[in-house]
Design an enzyme around this catalytic site. Structure first.
Site, PDB file in Angstrom:
ATOM      1  CB  CYS A   1      -2.775   4.991  -5.608  1.00 35.92           C
ATOM      2  SG  CYS A   1      -4.262   4.208  -4.939  1.00 35.92           S
TER       3      CYS A   1
ATOM      4  CB  CYS B   1      -0.876  -0.029   1.241  1.00 40.20           C
ATOM      5  SG  CYS B   1      -1.926   1.407   1.419  1.00 40.20           S
TER       6      CYS B   1
END
Ligand code: DGL
Length: 293
Positions: free
Chosen positions: A204, A88
Site C-alpha cells: 500500500c 496505487c
C-alpha cells in the site's frame, strides 16, 4: 528545484519523448512512489493525479476501481502522457489487467505499468526462506494478485497476506504515532511473525511512511519491500526500450499535480508525503472527461 507547471491539455502535441509520465493514485499516497521516480528519472516531466474525492480505494469493488481507473487514464491521455503508472496498489490489483487490455486495443501505443509485479519480483529475489508476507488493503488482498505475481516467479514461495482495513487512513490522518496506530500495526504483524516470514511486501502506498515502526515490530532480519524503487527501475527500462527517454540531459523536469477533491488539502498533505512543496494543484472533474487525444 524542478519547475511546477500548469500547461493546458489544449497545448500542441509535443514530440513523444518530451511528453510527461502520467502517475495516478487514490490520493496523496502515490507521492511516495513519485518520490522514487523523481530520484531515478530526474530529467522526466510528470503529471500526477490523486483521486482524493474518492479516497480510500482500499475497500472498493474491482468493478468500481476499474471504472475510476479508466476515467483517470482518459484524463492522463488527454494530457498527453507517454507512459502510465498506476502508483496505487488497490487500483493495480483490481484494474491493471483491464487497463492493459484497453491500452492494447487503442492505437496510442501507451503502456501502463503497475506496482504489484515489480514488488513481487523484488520480494522473491530477497527471500532466503521462501516465506514472504504481504500487508495491504482488503481489496488488494482479496484480488490475490500478489499471490499470482509471486507464484509466476517461483511457485514454491509462500505468501502470508494480511488485510489492513484502517491503516492507510490512520497514516493519512497523521496519527501514525498514537496508541491506536501502534496497536493496529502490532496486530497486523502477528500473523507475519507466526508464519516466520523473512521478507514483507508493503502493499500500500502509505506504508513506507511507517517502515521504521514495522521494522522494529518485525525484527532486524526481515527485509521490507516497497514499490517505489523497483517500479522506478521498470519505468526507466520501459522508457529506454521504447526510445521514450526525455532528451533533456541534465536539470530537472516539470511536475504537475491534479486532484479530484480539495486542492488546498491535497497541497498540504502532499507536501508531507513528498517532502517538498507541491506548488499549484489543479482541480479536475473526472465526470467531464472526454475521449482520449
Ligand atoms: N493508494 C492506496 C493503496 O495503495 C491507498 C489506500 C486506499 O486508497 O485505500 O491501496
Amino acid at each position: 528545484m524542478a519547475r511546477v507547471t500548469s500547461a493546458s491539455s489544449s497545448d500542441p502535441a509535443p514530440e513523444p519523448r518530451a511528453r510527461p509520465i502520467g502517475v495516478f493514485d487514490s490520493g496523496v499516497g502515490g507521492l511516495t512512489v513519485l518520490h522514487e521516480l523523481l530520484v531515478q528519472l530526474p530529467c522526466e516531466d510528470f503529471v500526477y493525479l490523486g483521486d482524493t474525492a474518492r479516497f480510500p480505494y482500499g475497500e472498493r469493488t474491482p468493478e468500481e476501481l476499474a471504472g475510476f481507473a479508466s476515467q483517470i487514464v482518459e484524463e492522463l491521455l488527454r494530457r498527453r502522457a507517454k507512459l502510465l503508472v498506476v502508483a496505487c496498489n488497490s487500483a493495480t490489483a483490481a484494474a491493471l489487467p483491464i487497463l492493459e487490455r484497453r491500452m492494447m486495443e487503442t492505437t496510442l501505443g501507451v503502456d501502463v505499468l503497475g506496482v504489484v509485479r515489480p514488488e513481487a519480483l523484488q520480494a522473491v529475489a530477497a527471500t532466503r526462506t521462501g516465506r514472504i508476507g504481504l500487508l495491504a488493503t482488503p481489496t488488494t488482498v482479496a484480488s490475490r494478485s500478489y499471490e499470482r505475481a509471486v507464484s509466476a516467479v517461483d511457485p514454491h514461495v509462500t505468501l502470508t497476506a494480511v488485510a489492513c482495513p484502517t491503516l492507510a487512513s490512520i497514516i493519512q490522518a497523521g496519527q501514525q504515532f498514537d496508541e491506536r496506530a501502534v496497536d493496529t500495526v502490532r496486530e497486523v504483524c502477528v500473523p507475519l511473525l507466526e508464519a516466520g516470514v523473512d521478507t514483507v511486501i508493503l502493499g500500500c502506498t502509505h506504508y513506507p511512511l511507517i517502515s521504521p515502526m514495522l521494522q522494529r515490530m518485525l525484527g532486524p532480519s526481515v527485509t521490507l519491500i516497497s514499490s517505489g524503487g523497483a517500479l522506478a527501475r521498470q519505468v526507466e527500462h520501459a522508457l529506454s526500450t521504447r526510445g521514450l527517454r526525455n532528451p533533456r540531459e541534465q536539470g530537472e523536469g516539470d511536475y504537475r499535480f491534479l486532484c479530484t477533491g480539495d486542492t488546498e488539502a491535497f497541497r498540504e498533505l502532499g507536501t508531507r508525503f513528498l517532502q517538498m512543496p507541491l506548488g499549484t494543484v489543479e482541480h479536475v472533474d473526472l465526470e467531464q472527461v472526454g475521449a482520449p487525444a
